[in-house]
Design a protein around this motif. Structure first.
Motif, PDB file in Angstrom:
ATOM      1  N   GLY A 195      -5.855   4.014 -15.751  1.00 59.29           N
ATOM      2  CA  GLY A 195      -6.376   3.222 -14.641  1.00 59.29           C
ATOM      3  C   GLY A 195      -5.441   2.093 -14.261  1.00 59.29           C
ATOM      4  O   GLY A 195      -5.183   1.833 -13.083  1.00 59.29           O
ATOM      5  N   THR A 196      -4.894   1.419 -15.260  1.00 57.78           N
ATOM      6  CA  THR A 196      -3.955   0.323 -15.007  1.00 57.78           C
ATOM      7  C   THR A 196      -2.664   0.842 -14.388  1.00 57.78           C
ATOM      8  O   THR A 196      -2.120   0.234 -13.468  1.00 57.78           O
ATOM      9  N   TYR A 197      -2.176   1.967 -14.903  1.00 49.27           N
ATOM     10  CA  TYR A 197      -0.946   2.558 -14.368  1.00 49.27           C
ATOM     11  C   TYR A 197      -1.118   2.887 -12.882  1.00 49.27           C
ATOM     12  O   TYR A 197      -0.244   2.588 -12.067  1.00 49.27           O
ATOM     13  N   HIS A 198      -2.235   3.475 -12.520  1.00 52.77           N
ATOM     14  CA  HIS A 198      -2.474   3.802 -11.110  1.00 52.77           C
ATOM     15  C   HIS A 198      -2.678   2.540 -10.281  1.00 52.77           C
ATOM     16  O   HIS A 198      -2.197   2.442  -9.152  1.00 52.77           O
ATOM     17  N   TYR A 199      -3.367   1.561 -10.827  1.00 55.44           N
ATOM     18  CA  TYR A 199      -3.651   0.324 -10.090  1.00 55.44           C
ATOM     19  C   TYR A 199      -2.372  -0.445  -9.780  1.00 55.44           C
ATOM     20  O   TYR A 199      -2.252  -1.075  -8.736  1.00 55.44           O
ATOM     21  N   THR A 200      -1.398  -0.386 -10.686  1.00 53.15           N
ATOM     22  CA  THR A 200      -0.147  -1.129 -10.480  1.00 53.15           C
ATOM     23  C   THR A 200       0.883  -0.367  -9.668  1.00 53.15           C
ATOM     24  O   THR A 200       2.027  -0.801  -9.593  1.00 53.15           O
ATOM     25  N   GLY A 201       0.502   0.743  -9.076  1.00 57.16           N
ATOM     26  CA  GLY A 201       1.414   1.425  -8.170  1.00 57.16           C
ATOM     27  C   GLY A 201       1.844   2.798  -8.625  1.00 57.16           C
ATOM     28  O   GLY A 201       2.593   3.467  -7.937  1.00 57.16           O
ATOM     29  N   LYS A 238       4.449   2.074   1.763  1.00 51.33           N
ATOM     30  CA  LYS A 238       5.322   3.240   1.632  1.00 51.33           C
ATOM     31  C   LYS A 238       5.979   3.620   2.946  1.00 51.33           C
ATOM     32  O   LYS A 238       6.881   4.433   2.968  1.00 51.33           O
ATOM     33  N   GLU A 239       5.529   3.046   4.050  1.00 51.09           N
ATOM     34  CA  GLU A 239       6.083   3.354   5.360  1.00 51.09           C
ATOM     35  C   GLU A 239       7.387   2.599   5.629  1.00 51.09           C
ATOM     36  O   GLU A 239       8.185   3.003   6.450  1.00 51.09           O
ATOM     37  N   ILE A 240       7.602   1.469   4.961  1.00 51.33           N
ATOM     38  CA  ILE A 240       8.792   0.651   5.199  1.00 51.33           C
ATOM     39  C   ILE A 240       9.944   1.177   4.346  1.00 51.33           C
ATOM     40  O   ILE A 240       9.786   1.422   3.144  1.00 51.33           O
ATOM     41  N   ASP A 241      11.098   1.334   4.981  1.00 49.81           N
ATOM     42  CA  ASP A 241      12.289   1.786   4.275  1.00 49.81           C
ATOM     43  C   ASP A 241      12.733   0.717   3.282  1.00 49.81           C
ATOM     44  O   ASP A 241      12.760  -0.480   3.596  1.00 49.81           O
ATOM     45  N   GLU A 242      13.089   1.132   2.076  1.00 54.34           N
ATOM     46  CA  GLU A 242      13.443   0.179   1.019  1.00 54.34           C
ATOM     47  C   GLU A 242      14.701  -0.617   1.381  1.00 54.34           C
ATOM     48  O   GLU A 242      14.791  -1.806   1.114  1.00 54.34           O
ATOM     49  N   PHE A 243      15.687   0.041   1.992  1.00 57.72           N
ATOM     50  CA  PHE A 243      16.910  -0.653   2.388  1.00 57.72           C
ATOM     51  C   PHE A 243      16.612  -1.732   3.421  1.00 57.72           C
ATOM     52  O   PHE A 243      17.088  -2.857   3.313  1.00 57.72           O
ATOM     53  N   GLU A 244      15.808  -1.383   4.423  1.00 57.70           N
ATOM     54  CA  GLU A 244      15.443  -2.358   5.456  1.00 57.70           C
ATOM     55  C   GLU A 244      14.665  -3.529   4.864  1.00 57.70           C
ATOM     56  O   GLU A 244      14.841  -4.675   5.265  1.00 57.70           O
ATOM     57  N   ARG A 245      13.794  -3.238   3.897  1.00 62.36           N
ATOM     58  CA  ARG A 245      13.015  -4.298   3.257  1.00 62.36           C
ATOM     59  C   ARG A 245      13.929  -5.269   2.514  1.00 62.36           C
ATOM     60  O   ARG A 245      13.783  -6.484   2.610  1.00 62.36           O
ATOM     61  N   LYS A 246      14.916  -4.724   1.798  1.00 58.74           N
ATOM     62  CA  LYS A 246      15.841  -5.590   1.061  1.00 58.74           C
ATOM     63  C   LYS A 246      16.731  -6.396   2.005  1.00 58.74           C
ATOM     64  O   LYS A 246      17.047  -7.551   1.724  1.00 58.74           O
ATOM     65  N   GLN A 247      17.143  -5.792   3.113  1.00 61.27           N
ATOM     66  CA  GLN A 247      17.932  -6.532   4.092  1.00 61.27           C
ATOM     67  C   GLN A 247      17.116  -7.692   4.655  1.00 61.27           C
ATOM     68  O   GLN A 247      17.631  -8.795   4.827  1.00 61.27           O
ATOM     69  N   PHE A 248      15.847  -7.447   4.956  1.00 62.68           N
ATOM     70  CA  PHE A 248      14.974  -8.507   5.458  1.00 62.68           C
ATOM     71  C   PHE A 248      14.839  -9.624   4.429  1.00 62.68           C
ATOM     72  O   PHE A 248      14.896 -10.810   4.771  1.00 62.68           O
ATOM     73  N   LEU A 249      14.658  -9.250   3.161  1.00 64.04           N
ATOM     74  CA  LEU A 249      14.518 -10.277   2.127  1.00 64.04           C
ATOM     75  C   LEU A 249      15.785 -11.108   1.982  1.00 64.04           C
ATOM     76  O   LEU A 249      15.722 -12.317   1.767  1.00 64.04           O
ATOM     77  N   ARG A 250      16.938 -10.459   2.105  1.00 68.29           N
ATOM     78  CA  ARG A 250      18.205 -11.210   2.016  1.00 68.29           C
ATOM     79  C   ARG A 250      18.324 -12.207   3.162  1.00 68.29           C
ATOM     80  O   ARG A 250      18.722 -13.346   2.968  1.00 68.29           O
TER      81      ARG A 250
END
Length: 194
Positions: free
Chosen positions: A118-124, A134-146
């Motif tokens: 249950g914990t494993y599923h709850y944490t992602g 899951k819709e946001i591209d990981e590369f774009e997300r990291k660029q935004f954070l930078r």
């Protein structure tokens, strides 16, 4: 029921349970083979089934019980949340506890597995961390954070000071003046940092 993408889609619990049983049964056969080779007395190749075959049975039933209970609970509740894997883990852990044959082990293994799943599923449901969208591209997300975390050079200079890799505009002139003031040496006007 919600509309659009939030609508629940039923799952085939029997098919998923059969697939999971085959996968975990194969893993159980491998572990049984390892157990058979590590025994002191030679039981031959059939010892995988006769001597340590209960490992295969327990793994097969655990995988099937987990997957069937998880999908059946999701179908009955019409929700796909972390309670379903917890219920599946409860039954899979109970099967693991049945091998010991005591009620405390059935309840203990069931509760432990329910909490872990249950914990494993709850944490992602990933060992790399929780992914919020899951819709946001990981590369774009990291660029935004930078870009979002960039600090103006004036603030960095104010907090850390100049030098040591931090060379704001006008650094060479201020350095030249400090050296002249402190040591009496004229530094050439050639810019060393840009």
């Amino acid at each position: 029921m919600a509309s659009g993408d939030d609508q629940y889609h039923p799952k085939d619990a029997l098919k998923e349970a059969a697939t999971a049983s085959m996968i975990t049964g194969s893993a159980g056969a491998f572990i049984s083979a390892v157990q058979n080779t590590l025994t002191k007395r030679n039981h031959g190749p059939w010892g995988v089934f006769t001597r340590t075959g209960s490992t295969i049975v327990v793994f097969t039933i655990m995988g099937g019980a987990y997957e069937f209970t998880k999908n059946a609970a999701a179908n009955l509740r019409e929700k796909d949340d972390s309670l379903n894997p917890a219920l599946g883990g409860l039954f899979a852990g109970a099967v693991m506890g049945l091998k010991r044959g005591t009620t405390p082990s059935v309840l203990g293994f069931g509760a432990l597995t329910a909490v872990v799943m249950g914990t494993y599923h709850y944490t992602g449901a990933a060992l790399t961390g929780y992914k919020k969208d899951k819709e946001i591209d990981e590369f774009e997300r990291k660029q935004f954070l930078r870009k979002n975390r960039r600090v103006p050079i004036e603030q960095t200079v104010a907090e850390l000071g100049e030098g040591r890799g931090i060379y704001p505009p006008g650094y060479d002139e201020r350095r030249k003046e400090r050296i002249k003031e402190n040591y009496g040496i004229d530094v050439p006007a050639k810019s060393t940092h840009s």
